[in-house]
Design a protein around this motif. Structure first.
Motif, PDB file in Angstrom:
ATOM      1  N   THR A 128      74.584  16.054 -40.276  1.00  0.00           N
ATOM      2  CA  THR A 128      75.063  15.274 -39.128  1.00  0.00           C
ATOM      3  C   THR A 128      75.027  16.104 -37.849  1.00  0.00           C
ATOM      4  OG1 THR A 128      77.344  15.873 -39.665  1.00  0.00           O
ATOM      5  CG2 THR A 128      76.514  13.785 -40.547  1.00  0.00           C
ATOM      6  N   ASP A 129      74.273  17.193 -37.861  1.00  0.00           N
ATOM      7  CA  ASP A 129      74.177  18.071 -36.695  1.00  0.00           C
ATOM      8  C   ASP A 129      73.808  17.266 -35.447  1.00  0.00           C
ATOM      9  OD1 ASP A 129      73.946  20.465 -35.182  1.00  0.00           O
ATOM     10  OD2 ASP A 129      71.783  20.419 -35.458  1.00  0.00           O
ATOM     11  N   GLY A 130      74.614  17.407 -34.398  1.00  0.00           N
ATOM     12  CA  GLY A 130      74.335  16.778 -33.122  1.00  0.00           C
ATOM     13  C   GLY A 130      74.884  15.376 -32.944  1.00  0.00           C
ATOM     14  N   VAL A 131      75.380  14.752 -34.012  1.00  0.00           N
ATOM     15  CA  VAL A 131      75.890  13.379 -33.887  1.00  0.00           C
ATOM     16  C   VAL A 131      77.296  13.429 -33.290  1.00  0.00           C
ATOM     17  CG1 VAL A 131      76.495  11.250 -35.095  1.00  0.00           C
ATOM     18  CG2 VAL A 131      74.534  12.619 -35.874  1.00  0.00           C
ATOM     19  N   PRO A 132      77.537  12.780 -32.160  1.00  0.00           N
ATOM     20  CA  PRO A 132      78.874  12.792 -31.553  1.00  0.00           C
ATOM     21  C   PRO A 132      79.916  12.176 -32.492  1.00  0.00           C
ATOM     22  CG  PRO A 132      77.242  11.939 -30.009  1.00  0.00           C
ATOM     23  CD  PRO A 132      76.572  12.008 -31.342  1.00  0.00           C
TER      24      PRO A 132
ATOM     25  N   MET B 215      61.629  31.063 -40.363  1.00  0.00           N
ATOM     26  CA  MET B 215      61.862  29.667 -40.024  1.00  0.00           C
ATOM     27  C   MET B 215      63.342  29.500 -39.697  1.00  0.00           C
ATOM     28  SD  MET B 215      59.533  27.921 -43.013  1.00  0.00           S
ATOM     29  CE  MET B 215      59.145  29.344 -44.037  1.00  0.00           C
ATOM     30  N   PRO B 216      63.672  28.841 -38.584  1.00  0.00           N
ATOM     31  CA  PRO B 216      65.076  28.765 -38.152  1.00  0.00           C
ATOM     32  C   PRO B 216      66.010  28.217 -39.214  1.00  0.00           C
ATOM     33  CG  PRO B 216      63.628  27.995 -36.408  1.00  0.00           C
ATOM     34  CD  PRO B 216      62.766  28.204 -37.614  1.00  0.00           C
ATOM     35  N   GLU B 217      65.556  27.218 -39.969  1.00  0.00           N
ATOM     36  CA  GLU B 217      66.428  26.618 -40.969  1.00  0.00           C
ATOM     37  C   GLU B 217      66.772  27.616 -42.082  1.00  0.00           C
ATOM     38  OE1 GLU B 217      62.162  25.162 -41.816  1.00  0.00           O
ATOM     39  OE2 GLU B 217      63.426  25.657 -40.087  1.00  0.00           O
TER      40      GLU B 217
ATOM     41  N   GLY C 115      67.143  20.486 -38.151  1.00  0.00           N
ATOM     42  CA  GLY C 115      68.530  20.716 -38.514  1.00  0.00           C
ATOM     43  C   GLY C 115      68.867  20.218 -39.900  1.00  0.00           C
ATOM     44  N   ASN C 116      67.994  19.409 -40.473  1.00  0.00           N
ATOM     45  CA  ASN C 116      68.205  18.908 -41.829  1.00  0.00           C
ATOM     46  C   ASN C 116      67.442  19.719 -42.858  1.00  0.00           C
ATOM     47  OD1 ASN C 116      69.530  16.964 -43.471  1.00  0.00           O
ATOM     48  ND2 ASN C 116      67.610  15.863 -43.742  1.00  0.00           N
ATOM     49  N   GLY C 117      66.726  20.772 -42.407  1.00  0.00           N
ATOM     50  CA  GLY C 117      66.122  21.689 -43.361  1.00  0.00           C
ATOM     51  C   GLY C 117      64.630  21.575 -43.535  1.00  0.00           C
ATOM     52  N   THR C 118      63.931  20.834 -42.684  1.00  0.00           N
ATOM     53  CA  THR C 118      62.488  20.697 -42.820  1.00  0.00           C
ATOM     54  C   THR C 118      61.813  21.032 -41.502  1.00  0.00           C
ATOM     55  OG1 THR C 118      62.839  18.894 -44.396  1.00  0.00           O
ATOM     56  CG2 THR C 118      60.616  19.177 -43.583  1.00  0.00           C
ATOM     57  N   SER C 119      60.666  21.690 -41.590  1.00  0.00           N
ATOM     58  CA  SER C 119      59.907  22.038 -40.388  1.00  0.00           C
ATOM     59  C   SER C 119      58.422  21.957 -40.704  1.00  0.00           C
ATOM     60  CB  SER C 119      60.253  23.456 -39.928  1.00  0.00           C
ATOM     61  OG  SER C 119      59.838  24.413 -40.895  1.00  0.00           O
ATOM     62  N   ILE C 120      57.612  21.936 -39.663  1.00  0.00           N
ATOM     63  CA  ILE C 120      56.162  21.927 -39.846  1.00  0.00           C
ATOM     64  C   ILE C 120      55.714  23.196 -40.571  1.00  0.00           C
ATOM     65  CG2 ILE C 120      53.960  22.015 -38.611  1.00  0.00           C
ATOM     66  CD1 ILE C 120      55.251  20.228 -36.455  1.00  0.00           C
ATOM     67  N   GLU C 121      56.298  24.331 -40.210  1.00  0.00           N
ATOM     68  CA  GLU C 121      55.915  25.589 -40.853  1.00  0.00           C
ATOM     69  C   GLU C 121      56.203  25.547 -42.350  1.00  0.00           C
ATOM     70  OE1 GLU C 121      56.729  30.425 -40.473  1.00  0.00           O
ATOM     71  OE2 GLU C 121      57.780  29.020 -39.160  1.00  0.00           O
ATOM     72  N   LEU C 122      57.347  24.975 -42.716  1.00  0.00           N
ATOM     73  CA  LEU C 122      57.701  24.889 -44.129  1.00  0.00           C
ATOM     74  C   LEU C 122      56.732  23.967 -44.872  1.00  0.00           C
ATOM     75  CD1 LEU C 122      59.660  25.646 -46.384  1.00  0.00           C
ATOM     76  CD2 LEU C 122      61.126  23.764 -45.660  1.00  0.00           C
TER      77      LEU C 122
ATOM     78  N   THR D  18      67.387  18.761 -34.535  1.00  0.00           N
ATOM     79  CA  THR D  18      68.649  18.044 -34.742  1.00  0.00           C
ATOM     80  C   THR D  18      68.786  17.717 -36.216  1.00  0.00           C
ATOM     81  OG1 THR D  18      69.974  16.202 -33.905  1.00  0.00           O
ATOM     82  CG2 THR D  18      67.651  15.753 -34.340  1.00  0.00           C
ATOM     83  N   GLY D  19      69.895  17.027 -36.559  1.00  0.00           N
ATOM     84  CA  GLY D  19      70.143  16.678 -37.945  1.00  0.00           C
ATOM     85  C   GLY D  19      69.418  15.405 -38.361  1.00  0.00           C
ATOM     86  N   HIS D  20      69.908  14.786 -39.458  1.00  0.00           N
ATOM     87  CA  HIS D  20      69.189  13.719 -40.150  1.00  0.00           C
ATOM     88  C   HIS D  20      69.250  12.376 -39.423  1.00  0.00           C
ATOM     89  CE1 HIS D  20      67.413  11.591 -43.450  1.00  0.00           C
ATOM     90  NE2 HIS D  20      68.514  10.930 -43.762  1.00  0.00           N
ATOM     91  N   TRP D  21      70.122  12.222 -38.429  1.00  0.00           N
ATOM     92  CA  TRP D  21      70.253  10.945 -37.722  1.00  0.00           C
ATOM     93  C   TRP D  21      69.894  11.121 -36.247  1.00  0.00           C
ATOM     94  CZ3 TRP D  21      73.264  12.080 -41.934  1.00  0.00           C
ATOM     95  CH2 TRP D  21      73.271  11.103 -42.949  1.00  0.00           C
ATOM     96  N   PRO D  22      68.611  11.361 -35.924  1.00  0.00           N
ATOM     97  CA  PRO D  22      68.235  11.629 -34.528  1.00  0.00           C
ATOM     98  C   PRO D  22      68.431  10.433 -33.615  1.00  0.00           C
ATOM     99  CG  PRO D  22      66.274  11.318 -35.876  1.00  0.00           C
ATOM    100  CD  PRO D  22      67.438  11.386 -36.827  1.00  0.00           C
ATOM    101  N   MET D  23      68.435   9.216 -34.165  1.00  0.00           N
ATOM    102  CA  MET D  23      68.676   8.039 -33.324  1.00  0.00           C
ATOM    103  C   MET D  23      70.100   8.010 -32.794  1.00  0.00           C
ATOM    104  SD  MET D  23      69.101   7.535 -36.680  1.00  0.00           S
ATOM    105  CE  MET D  23      67.475   7.078 -37.225  1.00  0.00           C
TER     106      MET D  23
END
Length: 523
Positions: free
Chosen positions: A152-156, A445-447, A197-204, A231-236
């Motif tokens: 939920t990283d970044g969700v207010p 990788m940041p994650e 923020g949810n653990g996935t990246s292009i590099e991975l 950001t986390g899993h709910w970017p919307m």
């Protein structure tokens, strides 16, 4: 004018798209949301038969009814579970879909239910044998409970309040009914939007493609593009404007493209070891290889534990990878027994059996008469870092050192391991005086880097004995890709530290006299 159709994920409804849809329409696009039966409007009740086919029909109804541009096509966006009905619908209307956007979601496959992509491993095991499709899965009841399903990283806080208040039970049939595809959807271009923020990246993803996973081979097609959102899993909910901009770019065919595996250029993990180490005798015992020093008396052993997940049909298997064989030969050249093993970490749900494989290999090694059973070091790499947990929780007396190189030291948010024991930082409370040697790369990788920092913070709190070897310009897997003096020096430094601890004082507090002292000064 691009027409977007937005499909929400588990427990959620059309309300989550409000801000992103506004961003799209402000940019001149059309944005339509899909009201999934039982998740939007009246809640599903047990026995109503809501399943994946029901939700595919919901998406098809929107595709068939919306106004489109001159090409008559739409861009389908599926978040989380929503990618399954989106792909199912696209397979039946491939001529109407210009692109599918996988928004922090899995890769649906023919004959595989959406349950396979659910991050919660314990839930997957519990529901895997479910015969009835008529039940309901309760939604998260509080803010913290959403973490089981993604970061939920970044969700207010206010948005989390609304998400929780409007959450609906998920009909089990939507998760348990296998997806059926004809193959028509394979012709539709796609874009992956990865939430780092949810653990996935292009590099991975690129690294996993390099490991040879056939399920990921299609991702190197030129029609497949990628974007990242920090950001986390709910970017919307956390970054609706940025998400809207990415969706517009995806619709235009923009984005990063993965590099296909080139037969003429081996992937990173199959390139030569950075150091020139001598050949030494090797013996194979089942899934364990012993690299033997020139010695008459029992010697300490260093057991090298590879990372993963690694595809079950990977060729060669990890104990044939140059970086690992180089480490094992290096240890043997310095007077220790180098040990490699293939463990069965082929999927994120395999950590239990991989841990059992490592424990069995260690016992096999300790029983070998050429090994000093009271002087063992364990050395973990990459995703194998989570396998350190049992040894940190209850270090045996014979374990002289635990090392980790560019490790993953906490489950990534989308790995679904929150309910398991595989949290090394938590195990540090019981590690006592066990010496730890950690090699940290500056271009991680940041994650993954975040898990290392979490571990080191816990180590400081518990007073753990940690030696950190930094490689400021090093990458994940640096021992075969960073052909620099800095990288070579880091490998030598780590090996010296591990062997010093493995060969260290015997139980009487005296330096062992059963072997010539290794030349720890060698550079």
């Amino acid at each position: 004018m691009t027409t977007f159709i937005l499909v929400s994920g588990m427990f959620t409804g059309t309300h989550i798209w409000q801000d992103t849809a506004a961003r799209l329409t402000a940019a001149g696009a059309r944005a339509h949301t899909v009201a999934l039966t039982g998740l939007d409007g009246p809640r599903a009740a047990p026995g109503t038969g809501v399943d994946l086919e029901t939700h595919i029909a919901d998406v098809l109804a929107v595709i068939d009814s919306v106004e489109t541009g001159p090409d008559g096509k739409v861009v389908l966006v599926g978040h989380d579970y929503g990618i399954h009905p989106a792909v199912g619908a696209a397979d039946r209307r491939a001529d109407r879909v210009a692109r599918i956007v996988h928004l922090d979601s899995g890769l649906p496959r023919d004959g595989v239910p959406a349950l396979a992509a659910v991050p919660d491993q314990s839930l997957r095991e519990r529901l895997g044998g479910e015969e009835s499709h008529d039940g309901l899965l309760p939604p998260p009841a509080a803010h913290d409970a959403w973490q089981r399903w993604g970061s939920t990283d970044g969700v207010p806080a206010a948005a989390l309040d609304r998400l929780t208040a409007l959450a609906a039970p998920q009909p089990l049939g939507t998760l348990l009914q296998p997806l059926r595809l004809t193959g028509a959807v394979d012709t539709v271009p796609s874009t992956g939007v990865l939430c780092t923020g949810n653990g996935t990246s292009i590099e991975l993803i690129q690294m996993l493609v390099g490991l040879g996973d056939p399920a990921l081979r299609a991702l190197t097609d030129r029609r497949v593009t990628f974007f990242e959102l920090p950001t986390g899993h709910w970017p919307m909910l956390s970054r609706p404007a940025e998400l809207g901009d990415v969706l517009l770019r995806a619709a235009a065919g923009e984005g990063h493209r993965l590099t296909p595996v080139d037969a003429a250029e081996p992937p990173a993990h199959l390139r030569p070891f950075l150091l020139d180490v001598p050949e030494v005798p090797r013996e194979r015992h089942g899934n364990v290889d012993l690299y033997l020093p020139d010695a008459q008396e029992p010697r300490p052993a260093v057991v090298f534990v590879h990372g993963g997940p690694v595809p079950a049909d990977a060729t060669p298997t990890p104990r044939g990878w140059p970086g690992l064989t180089g480490h094992a030969r290096y240890a043997a050249a310095e007077g220790a027994v180098g040990v490699l093993l293939d463990h069965r970490l082929h999927d994120l749900g395999d950590y239990e059996r991989a841990a059992a494989d490592v424990a069995a290999a260690v016992e096999l090694v300790r029983a070998d008469p050429r090994v000093d059973a009271d002087r063992i070091a364990l050395w973990f790499f990459s995703g194998g870092g989570l396998l350190t947990v049992d040894w940190l929780s209850a270090p045996p007396a014979w374990l002289r050192c635990l090392a980790a190189t560019y490790p993953v030291l906490a489950p990534l948010p989308n790995w679904g391991l929150s309910g398991t024991r595989f949290h090394p930082a938590r195990a540090l409370a019981n590690a006592g005086a066990l010496p730890l040697v950690l090699t940290r790369v500056g271009r991680e990788m940041p994650e993954i880097a975040a898990t290392v920092e979490e571990f080191l913070a816990a180590a400081k709190d518990h007073g753990a004995d940690v030696e950190v070897i930094d490689v400021p310009n090093g990458h994940h897997g640096f021992e075969t890709i960073d052909r620099t003096d800095e990288a070579r020096a880091a490998i030598r430094h780590a090996m010296r530290s591990v062997l010093r601890l493995a060969f260290g004082p015997d139980t009487r507090g005296h330096q062992s006299a059963r072997r010539p002292a290794p030349d720890y000064r060698r550079e």
